[in-house]
Enzyme design. Sequence first.
Site, PDB file in Angstrom:
ATOM      1  N   GLY A  33       0.003   5.334  -0.623  1.00 46.88           N
ATOM      2  CA  GLY A  33      -0.902   6.096   0.226  1.00 46.88           C
ATOM      3  C   GLY A  33      -0.169   7.200   0.962  1.00 46.88           C
ATOM      4  O   GLY A  33       0.972   7.554   0.633  1.00 46.88           O
ATOM      5  N   ASP A  55      -0.300  -7.280  -5.018  1.00 40.65           N
ATOM      6  CA  ASP A  55      -1.700  -7.364  -4.623  1.00 40.65           C
ATOM      7  C   ASP A  55      -1.769  -8.155  -3.327  1.00 40.65           C
ATOM      8  O   ASP A  55      -1.446  -9.350  -3.301  1.00 40.65           O
ATOM      9  CB  ASP A  55      -2.500  -8.062  -5.727  1.00 40.65           C
ATOM     10  N   ILE A  86      -0.892  -1.484  -6.072  1.00 37.04           N
ATOM     11  CA  ILE A  86      -1.534  -1.941  -7.305  1.00 37.04           C
ATOM     12  C   ILE A  86      -1.809  -0.762  -8.237  1.00 37.04           C
ATOM     13  O   ILE A  86      -2.487  -0.896  -9.238  1.00 37.04           O
ATOM     14  CB  ILE A  86      -2.846  -2.688  -7.007  1.00 37.04           C
ATOM     15  N   TYR A 137     -13.676   0.036   9.360  1.00 31.62           N
ATOM     16  CA  TYR A 137     -12.244   0.354   9.483  1.00 31.62           C
ATOM     17  C   TYR A 137     -11.748   0.021  10.887  1.00 31.62           C
ATOM     18  O   TYR A 137     -10.738  -0.659  11.076  1.00 31.62           O
ATOM     19  CB  TYR A 137     -12.041   1.835   9.167  1.00 31.62           C
ATOM     20  N   GLY A 190       0.823  -1.202   0.000  1.00 33.11           N
ATOM     21  CA  GLY A 190       0.000   0.000   0.000  1.00 33.11           C
ATOM     22  C   GLY A 190       0.852   1.244   0.000  1.00 33.11           C
ATOM     23  O   GLY A 190       0.526   2.255   0.625  1.00 33.11           O
ATOM     24  N   LEU A 248       1.303   7.450   3.861  1.00 34.85           N
ATOM     25  CA  LEU A 248       2.525   7.179   4.612  1.00 34.85           C
ATOM     26  C   LEU A 248       3.608   6.481   3.800  1.00 34.85           C
ATOM     27  O   LEU A 248       4.789   6.617   4.094  1.00 34.85           O
ATOM     28  CB  LEU A 248       2.203   6.321   5.844  1.00 34.85           C
TER      29      LEU A 248
END
Length: 365
Positions: free
Chosen positions: A51, A92, A75, A181, A48, A53
Amino acid sequence: MFRKFLASLALAPLPRITPAGQLAGLGQSRGMHQAPDKSRPPKVLITGGLGQLGIECAKLLRSQYGSENVILSDIIKPSQAVLENGPYIFADILDFKGLQKIVVNHRIDWLIHFSALLSAVGEQNVPLAVRVNIEGVHNVIELAKQYKLRIFVPSTIGAFGPDSPRNPTPNITIQRPRTIYGVSKVHAELIGEYYYHKFGLDFRCLRFPGVISSDPPGGGTTDYAVAVFHEALRFGKYTCYLRPDTRLPMMYIEDCLRALLEFMRAPNEQLKRRVYNVTAMSFTPEELVDRLSKHVPNLHVTYKPDSRQSIADSWPEVFDDSEARRDWQWQHKYDLGNLVDFMVKDVQENYINVENRQQQQQLKI
């Protein structure tokens, strides 16, 4: 943004990577992964990575361990700037075999797992949030167990709920979040602790507050504290989706990433827990706007609370991170005053000035 920060961060001795966990029987028979060589820097995979961070985390880790030893993944198609800063690969998190191939081919030692749908976005697509935030965590936890990786999974103030004490919120207390979340983050905390006790997995987790950086907001409930800088400096006004008195814990991104690095380097014997609260400050939109108005004198802010208000009302107001400060000597550097000063400078230089130059060039064409 990070030039001064990286230059001032002393090169601490490389951490000793202690192999943790036992391979499953099938994995042992195939000799899946050798224990990391303690004489070399850790090889790090960040999932990831595009994003809020990931990119800055990669810059920080590359400054410590070398560019080729930190692999950014996602991805999403990366920008040219991302490609120029170091290795980037497609990964992924729902493809377990693909992750196995990456770990084996790149001899990964540490896995930093940032892949997740944030609070407000997750509420709009719960099935996707379950897949990414829960199934994805299952994959990386099992991967870390099989290959003896040190794994970091961030958690959040969103892991607490309306039944939790809000001021202050201690490290161990009732949680019961009411967003997918938050539910997924509690699940990650518990499954990571289970694998630590059951298999010896070197699982590490920090509960972050709202993280503030100059990057545009990405769908979190605390992102008003990012959006207000972009809107105020561009237009002199902002419409806030939270009440002016909504107090939430916050942290500047440099403190956030330094906490992550110090925590990952901390010897196992210092850690009395696998999950720690960390924070720097707490403030309300009204307090932030008051401070920002010193840089934007005619700033006009209106308040129109929406569905995100109920999410914020279930979260901590003040985070108790005394256990992190005691066990591995966590200390923040940024308070509200210098946070605002740095954010104004960052947003102005990295976004608004760049956009103005681009517009001028287009006009010349």
